[in-house]
Design a protein around this motif. Structure first.
Motif, mmCIF file in Angstrom:
data_model
loop_
_atom_site.group_PDB
_atom_site.id
_atom_site.type_symbol
_atom_site.label_atom_id
_atom_site.label_comp_id
_atom_site.label_asym_id
_atom_site.label_seq_id
_atom_site.Cartn_x
_atom_site.Cartn_y
_atom_site.Cartn_z
ATOM 1 N N ALA A 48 -18.589 -60.058 26.210
ATOM 2 C CA ALA A 48 -17.957 -61.329 25.916
ATOM 3 C C ALA A 48 -16.444 -61.898 27.004
ATOM 4 C CB ALA A 48 -17.239 -61.905 24.578
ATOM 5 N N ILE A 49 -15.503 -60.191 26.766
ATOM 6 C CA ILE A 49 -14.508 -61.168 27.734
ATOM 7 C C ILE A 49 -14.915 -61.102 29.433
ATOM 8 C CG2 ILE A 49 -12.504 -59.614 28.734
ATOM 9 C CD1 ILE A 49 -11.683 -58.230 26.155
ATOM 10 N N PHE A 50 -16.010 -60.875 29.712
ATOM 11 C CA PHE A 50 -16.487 -60.575 31.026
ATOM 12 C C PHE A 50 -16.990 -62.185 31.329
ATOM 13 C CE2 PHE A 50 -20.537 -60.838 33.683
ATOM 14 C CZ PHE A 50 -19.547 -60.307 34.783
ATOM 15 N N TYR A 51 -17.416 -62.498 30.275
ATOM 16 C CA TYR A 51 -17.949 -64.429 30.102
ATOM 17 C C TYR A 51 -16.571 -65.365 30.162
ATOM 18 C CZ TYR A 51 -22.878 -62.795 29.462
ATOM 19 O OH TYR A 51 -23.864 -62.089 29.595
ATOM 20 N N VAL A 52 -16.550 -64.952 29.457
ATOM 21 C CA VAL A 52 -14.894 -65.326 29.626
ATOM 22 C C VAL A 52 -14.343 -65.162 30.999
ATOM 23 C CG1 VAL A 52 -12.595 -66.152 29.202
ATOM 24 C CG2 VAL A 52 -14.674 -65.814 27.297
ATOM 25 N N ASN A 53 -14.685 -64.415 31.847
ATOM 26 C CA ASN A 53 -13.153 -64.560 32.907
ATOM 27 C C ASN A 53 -14.240 -65.097 33.820
ATOM 28 O OD1 ASN A 53 -11.824 -63.022 31.901
ATOM 29 N ND2 ASN A 53 -12.398 -60.759 32.736
ATOM 30 N N MET A 54 -15.586 -65.065 33.697
ATOM 31 C CA MET A 54 -16.295 -66.208 34.519
ATOM 32 C C MET A 54 -16.086 -67.711 35.402
ATOM 33 S SD MET A 54 -17.962 -63.171 36.522
ATOM 34 C CE MET A 54 -16.290 -62.576 36.589
ATOM 35 N N ASP A 55 -15.865 -67.543 33.517
ATOM 36 C CA ASP A 55 -15.854 -69.209 32.744
ATOM 37 C C ASP A 55 -14.946 -69.710 33.775
ATOM 38 O OD1 ASP A 55 -18.065 -68.943 31.713
ATOM 39 O OD2 ASP A 55 -17.567 -69.265 29.583
ATOM 40 N N VAL A 56 -13.976 -68.967 33.762
ATOM 41 C CA VAL A 56 -12.274 -69.169 34.550
ATOM 42 C C VAL A 56 -11.929 -69.226 35.689
ATOM 43 C CG1 VAL A 56 -9.928 -68.202 34.705
ATOM 44 C CG2 VAL A 56 -10.698 -68.293 32.769
ATOM 45 N N ILE A 57 -13.294 -67.900 36.165
ATOM 46 C CA ILE A 57 -13.604 -68.441 37.799
ATOM 47 C C ILE A 57 -14.187 -69.734 38.012
ATOM 48 C CG2 ILE A 57 -14.412 -67.721 40.160
ATOM 49 C CD1 ILE A 57 -13.584 -64.548 38.715
ATOM 50 N N MET A 58 -15.240 -69.798 38.113
ATOM 51 C CA MET A 58 -15.666 -71.298 37.887
ATOM 52 C C MET A 58 -15.614 -72.944 37.426
ATOM 53 S SD MET A 58 -19.824 -70.476 36.154
ATOM 54 C CE MET A 58 -20.130 -71.638 37.046
ATOM 55 N N ILE A 59 -14.404 -72.377 36.191
ATOM 56 C CA ILE A 59 -13.845 -73.336 36.499
ATOM 57 C C ILE A 59 -12.450 -73.888 37.404
ATOM 58 C CG2 ILE A 59 -12.058 -74.615 35.060
ATOM 59 C CD1 ILE A 59 -13.634 -73.993 32.137
ATOM 60 N N SER A 60 -11.688 -72.968 37.683
ATOM 61 C CA SER A 60 -11.055 -72.677 38.484
ATOM 62 C C SER A 60 -11.732 -72.923 41.074
ATOM 63 C CB SER A 60 -10.758 -71.069 39.585
ATOM 64 O OG SER A 60 -9.872 -70.762 37.584
ATOM 65 N N GLN A 61 -13.101 -73.033 40.873
ATOM 66 C CA GLN A 61 -13.546 -72.892 41.809
ATOM 67 C C GLN A 61 -13.569 -74.738 41.877
ATOM 68 O OE1 GLN A 61 -17.092 -70.798 42.278
ATOM 69 N NE2 GLN A 61 -17.037 -70.503 43.172
ATOM 70 N N PHE A 62 -14.228 -75.262 40.362
ATOM 71 C CA PHE A 62 -14.723 -76.395 40.456
ATOM 72 C C PHE A 62 -13.283 -77.717 40.544
ATOM 73 C CE2 PHE A 62 -14.382 -79.892 38.022
ATOM 74 C CZ PHE A 62 -15.603 -81.002 38.381
ATOM 75 N N VAL A 63 -12.084 -76.953 40.196
ATOM 76 C CA VAL A 63 -10.844 -77.393 40.545
ATOM 77 C C VAL A 63 -10.054 -77.882 41.971
ATOM 78 C CG1 VAL A 63 -8.400 -77.585 40.251
ATOM 79 C CG2 VAL A 63 -9.790 -77.431 37.862
ATOM 80 N N TYR A 64 -10.538 -76.462 42.265
ATOM 81 C CA TYR A 64 -10.109 -76.224 43.500
ATOM 82 C C TYR A 64 -10.909 -77.090 44.832
ATOM 83 C CZ TYR A 64 -10.336 -73.679 48.433
ATOM 84 O OH TYR A 64 -9.197 -73.762 49.406
ATOM 85 N N TYR A 65 -12.657 -77.318 44.851
ATOM 86 C CA TYR A 65 -13.279 -77.658 45.084
ATOM 87 C C TYR A 65 -13.258 -79.122 45.464
ATOM 88 C CZ TYR A 65 -14.851 -73.663 47.400
ATOM 89 O OH TYR A 65 -15.058 -72.222 48.235
ATOM 90 N N LYS A 66 -13.158 -78.893 43.639
ATOM 91 C CA LYS A 66 -12.404 -80.895 43.548
ATOM 92 C C LYS A 66 -11.853 -81.715 44.256
ATOM 93 C CE LYS A 66 -13.723 -84.544 41.027
ATOM 94 N NZ LYS A 66 -15.288 -85.157 41.220
ATOM 95 N N LEU A 67 -10.133 -80.693 44.230
ATOM 96 C CA LEU A 67 -8.762 -81.103 44.591
ATOM 97 C C LEU A 67 -9.524 -81.125 46.644
ATOM 98 C CD1 LEU A 67 -6.514 -79.482 42.774
ATOM 99 C CD2 LEU A 67 -7.407 -82.431 42.799
#
Length: 79
Positions: A48-67
């Motif tokens: 469960a912790i692994f999946y949450v970490n992967m979600d945080v990475i994907m959201i970070s990627q989303f924000v980075y590439y969006k900007l």
């Protein structure tokens, strides 16, 4: 795999929506809380912790590439 492909093409903001990512992390967070509160096996909590970490990475990627893509668009408009 999704994270790697997103880094290669830099188009995360076009492939996924922020609403989808937020729903995804909400589900994984509730999964983690449920595992923790019901004293599940350690491997389930770690997963469960692994999946949450992967979600945080994907959201970070989303924000980075969006900007990044917004800045590139603005630069192209003013040239």
């Amino acid at each position: 795999s999704q994270i790697y492909v997103a880094c290669q093409n830099g188009r995360v903001d076009q492939a996924l929506s922020l609403g989808f990512l937020l729903c995804w992390i909400a589900g994984d967070l509730t999964n983690f809380v449920g595992c923790y509160l019901t004293n599940q096996l350690p491997i389930q909590i770690v997963t469960a912790i692994f999946y949450v970490n992967m979600d945080v990475i994907m959201i970070s990627q989303f924000v980075y590439y969006k900007l990044k893509n917004q800045k590139m668009t603005k630069c192209k408009i003013f040239q």
